[in-house]
Scaffold this active site. Structure first.
Site, PDB file in Angstrom:
ATOM      1  N   ALA A 108       0.794  -1.238   0.000  1.00 45.22           N
ATOM      2  CA  ALA A 108       0.000   0.000   0.000  1.00 45.22           C
ATOM      3  C   ALA A 108       0.827   1.290   0.000  1.00 45.22           C
ATOM      4  CB  ALA A 108      -0.951  -0.009   1.203  1.00 45.22           C
ATOM      5  N   THR A 162       7.453  -7.195 -11.173  1.00 46.00           N
ATOM      6  CA  THR A 162       8.395  -7.654 -12.202  1.00 46.00           C
ATOM      7  C   THR A 162       9.642  -8.232 -11.517  1.00 46.00           C
ATOM      8  OG1 THR A 162       9.377  -5.446 -12.337  1.00 46.00           O
ATOM      9  CG2 THR A 162       7.588  -5.947 -13.884  1.00 46.00           C
ATOM     10  N   HIS A 173      14.094   3.953 -16.767  1.00 45.02           N
ATOM     11  CA  HIS A 173      13.271   4.045 -15.554  1.00 45.02           C
ATOM     12  C   HIS A 173      13.980   4.884 -14.496  1.00 45.02           C
ATOM     13  CE1 HIS A 173      11.180   0.570 -17.345  1.00 45.02           C
ATOM     14  NE2 HIS A 173      10.147   0.960 -16.610  1.00 45.02           N
ATOM     15  N   LYS A 189      14.412   1.817  -9.358  1.00 45.75           N
ATOM     16  CA  LYS A 189      14.032   0.499  -9.913  1.00 45.75           C
ATOM     17  C   LYS A 189      15.129  -0.537  -9.650  1.00 45.75           C
ATOM     18  CE  LYS A 189      11.927  -1.767 -13.900  1.00 45.75           C
ATOM     19  NZ  LYS A 189      10.909  -2.417 -13.056  1.00 45.75           N
TER      20      LYS A 189
HETATM   21  N1  LIG Z   1       3.079  -4.217 -14.326  1.00 46.66           N
HETATM   22  C1  LIG Z   1       3.057  -2.872 -14.311  1.00 46.66           C
HETATM   23  O1  LIG Z   1       2.261  -2.221 -15.031  1.00 46.66           O
HETATM   24  C2  LIG Z   1       3.975  -2.160 -13.379  1.00 46.66           C
HETATM   25  C3  LIG Z   1       4.797  -2.887 -12.567  1.00 46.66           C
HETATM   26  N2  LIG Z   1       5.559  -2.267 -11.619  1.00 46.66           N
HETATM   27  C4  LIG Z   1       6.296  -3.170 -10.732  1.00 46.66           C
HETATM   28  O2  LIG Z   1       5.656  -3.139  -9.451  1.00 46.66           O
HETATM   29  C5  LIG Z   1       6.618  -3.414  -8.435  1.00 46.66           C
HETATM   30  C6  LIG Z   1       6.542  -2.323  -7.358  1.00 46.66           C
HETATM   31  O3  LIG Z   1       6.952  -1.097  -7.911  1.00 46.66           O
HETATM   32  P1  LIG Z   1       6.954   0.245  -7.024  1.00 46.66           P
HETATM   33  O4  LIG Z   1       5.584   0.526  -6.518  1.00 46.66           O
HETATM   34  O5  LIG Z   1       7.664   1.261  -7.833  1.00 46.66           O
HETATM   35  O6  LIG Z   1       7.889  -0.222  -5.809  1.00 46.66           O
HETATM   36  P2  LIG Z   1       7.902   0.299  -4.300  1.00 46.66           P
HETATM   37  O7  LIG Z   1       9.187  -0.191  -3.724  1.00 46.66           O
HETATM   38  O8  LIG Z   1       7.585   1.751  -4.257  1.00 46.66           O
HETATM   39  O9  LIG Z   1       6.673  -0.487  -3.619  1.00 46.66           O
HETATM   40  C7  LIG Z   1       6.682  -1.843  -3.266  1.00 46.66           C
HETATM   41  C8  LIG Z   1       5.903  -1.965  -1.968  1.00 46.66           C
HETATM   42  O10 LIG Z   1       5.687  -3.347  -1.665  1.00 46.66           O
HETATM   43  C9  LIG Z   1       5.806  -3.480  -0.261  1.00 46.66           C
HETATM   44  N3  LIG Z   1       6.031  -4.876   0.114  1.00 46.66           N
HETATM   45  C10 LIG Z   1       7.168  -5.603   0.002  1.00 46.66           C
HETATM   46  N4  LIG Z   1       6.980  -6.837   0.529  1.00 46.66           N
HETATM   47  C11 LIG Z   1       5.699  -6.895   0.953  1.00 46.66           C
HETATM   48  C12 LIG Z   1       4.900  -7.901   1.595  1.00 46.66           C
HETATM   49  N5  LIG Z   1       5.413  -9.103   1.895  1.00 46.66           N
HETATM   50  N6  LIG Z   1       3.613  -7.610   1.896  1.00 46.66           N
HETATM   51  C13 LIG Z   1       3.085  -6.403   1.596  1.00 46.66           C
HETATM   52  N7  LIG Z   1       3.788  -5.398   1.011  1.00 46.66           N
HETATM   53  C14 LIG Z   1       5.081  -5.648   0.681  1.00 46.66           C
HETATM   54  C15 LIG Z   1       6.979  -2.567   0.093  1.00 46.66           C
HETATM   55  O11 LIG Z   1       7.021  -2.270   1.491  1.00 46.66           O
HETATM   56  C16 LIG Z   1       6.638  -1.347  -0.756  1.00 46.66           C
HETATM   57  O12 LIG Z   1       5.782  -0.458  -0.094  1.00 46.66           O
HETATM   58  C17 LIG Z   1       7.958  -3.519  -9.156  1.00 46.66           C
HETATM   59  O13 LIG Z   1       8.235  -4.884  -9.411  1.00 46.66           O
HETATM   60  C18 LIG Z   1       7.722  -2.772 -10.466  1.00 46.66           C
HETATM   61  O14 LIG Z   1       8.568  -3.160 -11.501  1.00 46.66           O
HETATM   62  C19 LIG Z   1       5.566  -0.923 -11.462  1.00 46.66           C
HETATM   63  C20 LIG Z   1       4.788  -0.137 -12.262  1.00 46.66           C
HETATM   64  C21 LIG Z   1       3.940  -0.688 -13.309  1.00 46.66           C
HETATM   65  O1  LIG Z   2       9.350  -0.283 -11.826  1.00 44.12           O
HETATM   66  C1  LIG Z   2       8.636   0.504 -12.508  1.00 44.12           C
HETATM   67  O2  LIG Z   2       8.488   1.684 -12.193  1.00 44.12           O
HETATM   68  C2  LIG Z   2       7.967  -0.031 -13.702  1.00 44.12           C
HETATM   69  N1  LIG Z   2       8.005  -1.309 -13.891  1.00 44.12           N
HETATM   70  C3  LIG Z   2       7.392  -2.028 -14.944  1.00 44.12           C
HETATM   71  C4  LIG Z   2       8.444  -2.719 -15.758  1.00 44.12           C
HETATM   72  O3  LIG Z   2       9.350  -3.329 -15.171  1.00 44.12           O
HETATM   73  O4  LIG Z   2       8.362  -2.703 -16.988  1.00 44.12           O
HETATM   74  C5  LIG Z   2       6.417  -1.207 -15.740  1.00 44.12           C
HETATM   75  C6  LIG Z   2       6.735   0.250 -15.876  1.00 44.12           C
HETATM   76  O5  LIG Z   2       7.641   0.432 -16.913  1.00 44.12           O
HETATM   77  C7  LIG Z   2       7.202   0.891 -14.572  1.00 44.12           C
END
Ligand SMILES: NC(=O)C1=CN([C@@H]2O[C@H](COP(=O)(O)OP(=O)(O)OC[C@H]3O[C@@H](n4cnc5c(N)ncnc54)[C@H](O)[C@@H]3O)[C@@H](O)[C@H]2O)C=CC1
Ligand SMILES: O=C(O)C1=N[C@H](C(=O)O)C[C@H](O)C1
Length: 269
Positions: A12, A103, A158, A162
């Site tokens: 969250a 990811t 990015h 990341k």
């Molecule tokens: N598929 C898509 O469209 C997108 C994918 N992503 C991916 O989403 C992931 C997160 O990205 P961000 O939000 O930028 O990272 P972030 O580091 O800001 O957020 C991740 C959150 O997950 C929490 N977390 C970790 N372990 C946990 C657990 N066991 N239980 C509950 N919460 C837990 C962390 O404390 C943190 O608040 C990355 O793998 C990123 O590449 C990001 C943007 C778009």
């Molecule tokens: O970590 C991010 O921020 C993002 N992760 C996704 C990825 O690994 O492609 C999607 C987006 O590009 C943002």
């Protein structure tokens, strides 16, 4: 009590987690029923709206995934690989749709998620935006139309926080290009050249990762031949595009049979 699907947001406090909380709260076809964070996080025990600097929304952040999932129809998970693999099993037990944006998942992680997919509806995509999923289809088409005189290079950029490379999106685009050419990505993938690499191998698909500042996410697929180049490009400027796609996936999954789906299924592309 409302019979709208109840959605839990995992991670969250994260960059995506906060986007997702806002997106679910703003959606009149869904209810926010839970907000999960990792044990020890300072948001645990507090109202998630207040944690985000606004009014209380009546949902307390917790680290108790099992209890929270008992009242949910879907969980949206943009966290980290280990957390996502654990949640796959919990969501399957709860018969809740698991939307996975995380990811950096290894082949072993993906096998465990596939096992959970025998009992649960899972929607997983390295990028949940409409634009990137269209780009995936375009990449496949262009790769199928051109021969190996066109070298394919995928360049992604990015923000400096990341932790994984290549990005999930770059891998989706690489898979699409390989698919269009009728080859296995694993056989032709060439990642981050350095040093005396030798000349480029015909047919390879190259990957390059840029990290800096607050770049939300940028992807180029370059088809380079002697005398001409085609570049397909997607620029994300607002993380809301990913959150919007994820909520759509959670609602779409409500009446779907167990199995693993992608955003191409959700968007009908
Ligand atoms: N598929 C898509 O469209 C997108 C994918 N992503 C991916 O989403 C992931 C997160 O990205 P961000 O939000 O930028 O990272 P972030 O580091 O800001 O957020 C991740 C959150 O997950 C929490 N977390 C970790 N372990 C946990 C657990 N066991 N239980 C509950 N919460 C837990 C962390 O404390 C943190 O608040 C990355 O793998 C990123 O590449 C990001 C943007 C778009
Ligand atoms: O970590 C991010 O921020 C993002 N992760 C996704 C990825 O690994 O492609 C999607 C987006 O590009 C943002």
């Amino acid at each position: 009590m409302s019979d709208l699907p109840g959605i839990v947001v995992m991670g969250a406090s994260g960059r995506m987690g906060q986007m997702l909380i806002n997106e679910v709260l703003a959606n009149d076809k869904a209810r926010l029923v839970g907000a999960l964070e990792r044990p020890g996080h300072d948001w645990v025990g507090r109202d998630v709206g207040e944690c985000m600097g606004g009014q209380p929304v009546g949902v307390t952040v917790t680290d108790d995934a099992l209890t929270t999932m008992a009242k949910a129809q879907a969980v949206i998970d943009f966290t980290a690989p280990a957390a996502t693999v654990d949640m796959a099993e919990i969501a399957a037990q709860a018969r809740a749709v698991h939307v996975i944006g995380t990811t950096g998942l290894t082949d072993e992680d993906l096998e465990k998620i596939a096992l959970a997919g025998r009992h649960a509806t899972i929607v997983r995509a390295g990028n949940m935006s409409l634009g990137v999923n269209l780009l995936v289809q375009l990449t496949k088409q262009v790769a199928a139309a051109l021969d190996e005189d066109f070298d394919i290079e995928i360049i992604e950029s990015h923000h400096h926080h990341k932790v994984d490379a290549p990005s999930g999106t770059a891998l989706m685009l690489g898979e699409a290009a390989a698919d269009g050419r009728g080859v296995e990505l694993a056989e032709v993938s060439d990642r981050g050249r350095d040093g005396i690499t030798g000349a480029r191998k015909r047919g390879d698909i190259g990957f390059h990762a840029v990290r800096g500042g607050d770049i939300v996410g940028e992807h180029d697929v370059m088809f380079a031949a002697p005398g001409e180049r085609i570049v397909l490009r997607h620029l994300a400027t607002d993380r809301a595009i990913f959150a919007r796609g994820a909520v759509k996936a959670a609602l779409w999954g409500q009446d779907k049979k167990p199995g693993e789906y992608s955003m191409l299924d959700v968007l009908g592309l």
